[in-house]
Design a protein around this motif. Structure first.
Motif, PDB file in Angstrom:
ATOM      1  N   ALA A   1      13.682  -2.943 -15.880  1.00 11.77           N
ATOM      2  CA  ALA A   1      13.578  -4.317 -15.371  1.00 11.77           C
ATOM      3  C   ALA A   1      12.357  -4.485 -14.476  1.00 11.77           C
ATOM      4  N   LEU A   2      12.108  -3.501 -13.632  1.00 11.78           N
ATOM      5  CA  LEU A   2      10.990  -3.590 -12.695  1.00 11.78           C
ATOM      6  C   LEU A   2       9.653  -3.619 -13.422  1.00 11.78           C
ATOM      7  N   LEU A   3       9.480  -2.737 -14.394  1.00 14.51           N
ATOM      8  CA  LEU A   3       8.213  -2.692 -15.122  1.00 14.51           C
ATOM      9  C   LEU A   3       8.019  -3.930 -15.990  1.00 14.51           C
ATOM     10  N   ASP A   4       9.117  -4.487 -16.494  1.00 17.96           N
ATOM     11  CA  ASP A   4       9.035  -5.681 -17.335  1.00 17.96           C
ATOM     12  C   ASP A   4       8.795  -6.943 -16.513  1.00 17.96           C
ATOM     13  N   ARG A   5       9.509  -7.074 -15.402  1.00 13.06           N
ATOM     14  CA  ARG A   5       9.477  -8.300 -14.620  1.00 13.06           C
ATOM     15  C   ARG A   5       8.334  -8.350 -13.610  1.00 13.06           C
ATOM     16  N   VAL A   6       7.848  -7.193 -13.178  1.00 13.63           N
ATOM     17  CA  VAL A   6       6.746  -7.164 -12.201  1.00 13.63           C
ATOM     18  C   VAL A   6       5.621  -6.301 -12.794  1.00 13.63           C
ATOM     19  N   PRO A   7       4.905  -6.834 -13.765  1.00 16.24           N
ATOM     20  CA  PRO A   7       3.939  -6.018 -14.509  1.00 16.24           C
ATOM     21  C   PRO A   7       2.772  -5.504 -13.686  1.00 16.24           C
ATOM     22  N   ASP A   8       2.339  -6.254 -12.615  1.00 17.24           N
ATOM     23  CA  ASP A   8       1.216  -5.744 -11.815  1.00 17.24           C
ATOM     24  C   ASP A   8       1.675  -5.135 -10.504  1.00 17.24           C
ATOM     25  N   LEU A   9       2.850  -4.587 -10.478  1.00 14.36           N
ATOM     26  CA  LEU A   9       3.365  -3.937  -9.279  1.00 14.36           C
ATOM     27  C   LEU A   9       2.414  -2.833  -8.820  1.00 14.36           C
ATOM     28  N   ARG A  10       2.174  -2.767  -7.511  1.00 14.80           N
ATOM     29  CA  ARG A  10       1.325  -1.704  -6.969  1.00 14.80           C
ATOM     30  C   ARG A  10       1.724  -1.422  -5.520  1.00 14.80           C
ATOM     31  N   LEU A  11       1.387  -0.232  -5.067  1.00 11.95           N
ATOM     32  CA  LEU A  11       1.680   0.126  -3.687  1.00 11.95           C
ATOM     33  C   LEU A  11       0.891  -0.761  -2.742  1.00 11.95           C
ATOM     34  N   ALA A  12       1.513  -1.106  -1.624  1.00 15.43           N
ATOM     35  CA  ALA A  12       0.853  -1.960  -0.636  1.00 15.43           C
ATOM     36  C   ALA A  12       0.222  -1.138   0.474  1.00 15.43           C
ATOM     37  N   THR A  13       0.296   0.181   0.365  1.00 16.39           N
ATOM     38  CA  THR A  13      -0.306   1.066   1.354  1.00 16.39           C
ATOM     39  C   THR A  13      -0.800   2.312   0.661  1.00 16.39           C
ATOM     40  N   ASP A  14      -1.649   3.047   1.315  1.00 24.08           N
ATOM     41  CA  ASP A  14      -2.108   4.308   0.749  1.00 24.08           C
ATOM     42  C   ASP A  14      -0.918   5.256   0.621  1.00 24.08           C
ATOM     43  N   ARG A  15      -0.884   6.006  -0.454  1.00 26.05           N
ATOM     44  CA  ARG A  15       0.249   6.886  -0.706  1.00 26.05           C
ATOM     45  C   ARG A  15       0.484   7.867   0.430  1.00 26.05           C
ATOM     46  N   LYS A  16      -0.593   8.345   1.038  1.00 33.69           N
ATOM     47  CA  LYS A  16      -0.452   9.330   2.114  1.00 33.69           C
ATOM     48  C   LYS A  16       0.164   8.724   3.368  1.00 33.69           C
ATOM     49  N   ASP A  17       0.193   7.393   3.458  1.00 30.94           N
ATOM     50  CA  ASP A  17       0.753   6.730   4.627  1.00 30.94           C
ATOM     51  C   ASP A  17       2.234   6.372   4.452  1.00 30.94           C
ATOM     52  N   LEU A  18       2.790   6.636   3.281  1.00 33.51           N
ATOM     53  CA  LEU A  18       4.211   6.374   3.081  1.00 33.51           C
ATOM     54  C   LEU A  18       5.021   7.289   3.987  1.00 33.51           C
ATOM     55  N   ARG A  19       6.050   6.756   4.613  1.00 34.23           N
ATOM     56  CA  ARG A  19       6.871   7.523   5.542  1.00 34.23           C
ATOM     57  C   ARG A  19       8.055   8.133   4.797  1.00 34.23           C
ATOM     58  N   ARG A  20       8.174   9.449   4.914  1.00 33.17           N
ATOM     59  CA  ARG A  20       9.292  10.141   4.287  1.00 33.17           C
ATOM     60  C   ARG A  20      10.313  10.542   5.338  1.00 33.17           C
ATOM     61  N   GLY A  21      11.572  10.595   4.913  1.00 33.03           N
ATOM     62  CA  GLY A  21      12.620  11.044   5.809  1.00 33.03           C
ATOM     63  C   GLY A  21      12.489  12.530   6.095  1.00 33.03           C
ATOM     64  N   ASP A  22      13.087  12.979   7.172  1.00 31.95           N
ATOM     65  CA  ASP A  22      13.012  14.390   7.548  1.00 31.95           C
ATOM     66  C   ASP A  22      14.325  15.104   7.250  1.00 31.95           C
ATOM     67  N   ASN A  23      15.054  14.605   6.250  1.00 31.68           N
ATOM     68  CA  ASN A  23      16.318  15.203   5.852  1.00 31.68           C
ATOM     69  C   ASN A  23      16.039  16.413   4.966  1.00 31.68           C
ATOM     70  N   PRO A  24      16.458  17.624   5.372  1.00 26.62           N
ATOM     71  CA  PRO A  24      16.154  18.817   4.561  1.00 26.62           C
ATOM     72  C   PRO A  24      16.980  18.913   3.285  1.00 26.62           C
ATOM     73  N   VAL A  25      17.972  18.035   3.132  1.00 24.36           N
ATOM     74  CA  VAL A  25      18.847  18.084   1.966  1.00 24.36           C
ATOM     75  C   VAL A  25      18.408  17.099   0.897  1.00 24.36           C
ATOM     76  N   ASN A  26      17.791  15.995   1.306  1.00 20.88           N
ATOM     77  CA  ASN A  26      17.428  14.930   0.363  1.00 20.88           C
ATOM     78  C   ASN A  26      15.976  14.513   0.545  1.00 20.88           C
TER      79      ASN A  26
END
Length: 428
Positions: A386-411
């Motif tokens: 659905a996402l690829l069909d409905r939002v064809p020009d979807l793109r990240l709004a920030t540099d990939r290296k700036d994405l914040r990841r959780g610090d959960n060691p399990v997930n």
């Protein structure tokens, strides 16, 4: 000294520190040295005695097959494992009387108890039953995408908060017939329980969900319908689940469904946007989607490690002797990048499973393979389609290296996934 020669009380410096930020930041390739050095190594988790750590695919399949291992900490031979676990949860702020619902029933039992409990609910998550849910999953996804522009600021929206998170929790709430007026509370509590927070916030969310689950069982007992909980309460079940078993099932379905599917959708979207060649391949061949979801679960799935298994007798895993009662911790993210099983494992290849039967371990293996695996795969496939069909020009709004990841060691998960929509929003 080799890893096999280490004893549980050896110096901490000799143990693999599973709280090491390097391992948490990159659980896929940072275990490469340990995997290549030894078939299994000794490691430590804060608050728990040292244990064996398995990073190779073959060893983890052997451990998960269950012949000489149990997942049930309460009956594990050789030590007060349950007591240590309880202390660890209490240190995080959970209440002991509520924590038991996260470590009970199908998800934390073995033998005849596990077979009885799983047998009662397996049919509800069969491929046939899940396929019947697809039209409803598609409708939920379409509705969320219709409303996506309403949440955007300057064309940017958090795809986790407004799409990946509400989709699976909505489906689960419908599956167990949570009243519409209560669903936002269930969504909020589920998000808290899977966010990696500690203290009273975590304990309050769990206590609230347990109370809501008890109320839901009572509601379906007095006013049965066509939902999963009412079905499990039906009189024709000679061996029905107890109230506590049902509550544990509900809590775990909500939490596990949230952790796995939300983060699979988000991780997959981020990885596809970072691999335009593979994204173009998927757009050109929508029939590739089931294989793509399978490969994405291997490549960037949210499950880093599972519950430890405990040896029920002296045994050998690979060439490593494991003594009765010793714990072994499977690192699934490392096994899914094992070059002994997957050619060029650090490369995303959406056609990989179309041409082979290489089994990743993202949903586990053996009798404890994820109960909701078919549902998670279906939801992820619908969401990405659905996402690829409905939002064809979807793109990240920030540099990939700036994405914040959780610090959960399990997930392995993102805290947010800001994306930029096209000026017209989702395509009609």
């Amino acid at each position: 000294m080799t890893a096999q020669g280490l004893e549980p009380d050896d110096a901490d410096s000799e143990l693999l520190d599973l709280a090491d930020q390097k391992l948490i930041r990159d659980p896929f390739t940072s275990h490469t040295h340990a995997r290549e050095r030894e078939r299994m190594v000794r490691g430590r988790v804060p608050g728990v005695d040292p244990m064996w750590v398995a990073t190779r695919h073959d060893e983890i399949r052997t451990i998960m097959s269950g012949a000489h291992f149990t997942i049930d900490a309460k009956t594990a031979p050789g030590g007060p494992v349950a007591h240590r676990t309880e202390q660890t949860w209490q240190a995080r702020g959970m209440y002991a009387e509520h924590e038991k619902y996260l470590r009970a029933g199908i998800f934390d039992s073995d033998g005849s108890d596990h077979r009885r409990l799983r047998g009662l609910v397996t049919a509800a998550f069969s491929p046939r039953r899940v396929a019947a849910l697809r039209p409803r999953i598609e409708a939920v996804a379409a509705d969320l995408l219709d409303r996506l522009p309403d949440h955007a600021e300057d064309g940017v929206v958090d795809l986790i908060e407004h799409f990946a998170r509400p989709l699976p929790i909505t489906v689960i709430c419908e599956l167990i017939a949570v009243p519409e007026a209560d669903r936002e509370r269930w969504r909020t509590r589920s998000a808290t329980l899977t966010a990696g927070v500690c203290g009273d916030e975590l304990g309050d969310a769990l206590a609230g969900m347990v109370a809501d689950a008890h109320a839901l069982v009572e509601l379906h007992t007095t006013h049965p319908g066509g939902d999963l909980i009412s079905e499990l309460l039906a009189p024709h079940h000679e061996d029905r689940l107890s109230t506590d078993e049902l509550v544990a099932l509900i809590v775990n379905l909500v939490v596990a469904g949230h952790i796995t599917t939300v983060n699979l959708i988000a991780n997959s979207t981020e990885v596809l946007l970072a691999n335009p060649g593979q994204l173009a391949l998927l757009r050109a061949d929508p029939a590739l989607m089931p294989h793509a979801v399978d490969e994405l679960m291997r490549y960037c799935g949210p499950v880093v490690r599972t519950l430890p298994r405990y040896a029920t007798c002296d045994t050998t895993v690979g060439d490593t002797p494991v003594r009765t009662g010793e714990a072994v911790l499977p690192i699934v993210s490392a096994a899914n990048r094992d070059p002994a099983v997957f050619a060029d494992p650090d490369r995303l290849d959406l056609t990989r499973t179309r041409h082979s039967r290489e089994p990743h371990l993202g949903f586990g293996h053996g009798v404890h393979r994820c109960l909701g695996a078919h549902l998670a795969q279906e939801e992820a496939a619908v969401a990405l389609t659905a996402l690829l069909d409905r939002v064809p020009d979807l793109r990240l709004a920030t540099d990939r290296k700036d994405l914040r990841r959780g610090d959960n060691p399990v997930n392995w998960h993102l805290k947010a996934l800001p994306v930029r929509l096209s000026p017209r929003g989702p395509a009609g």
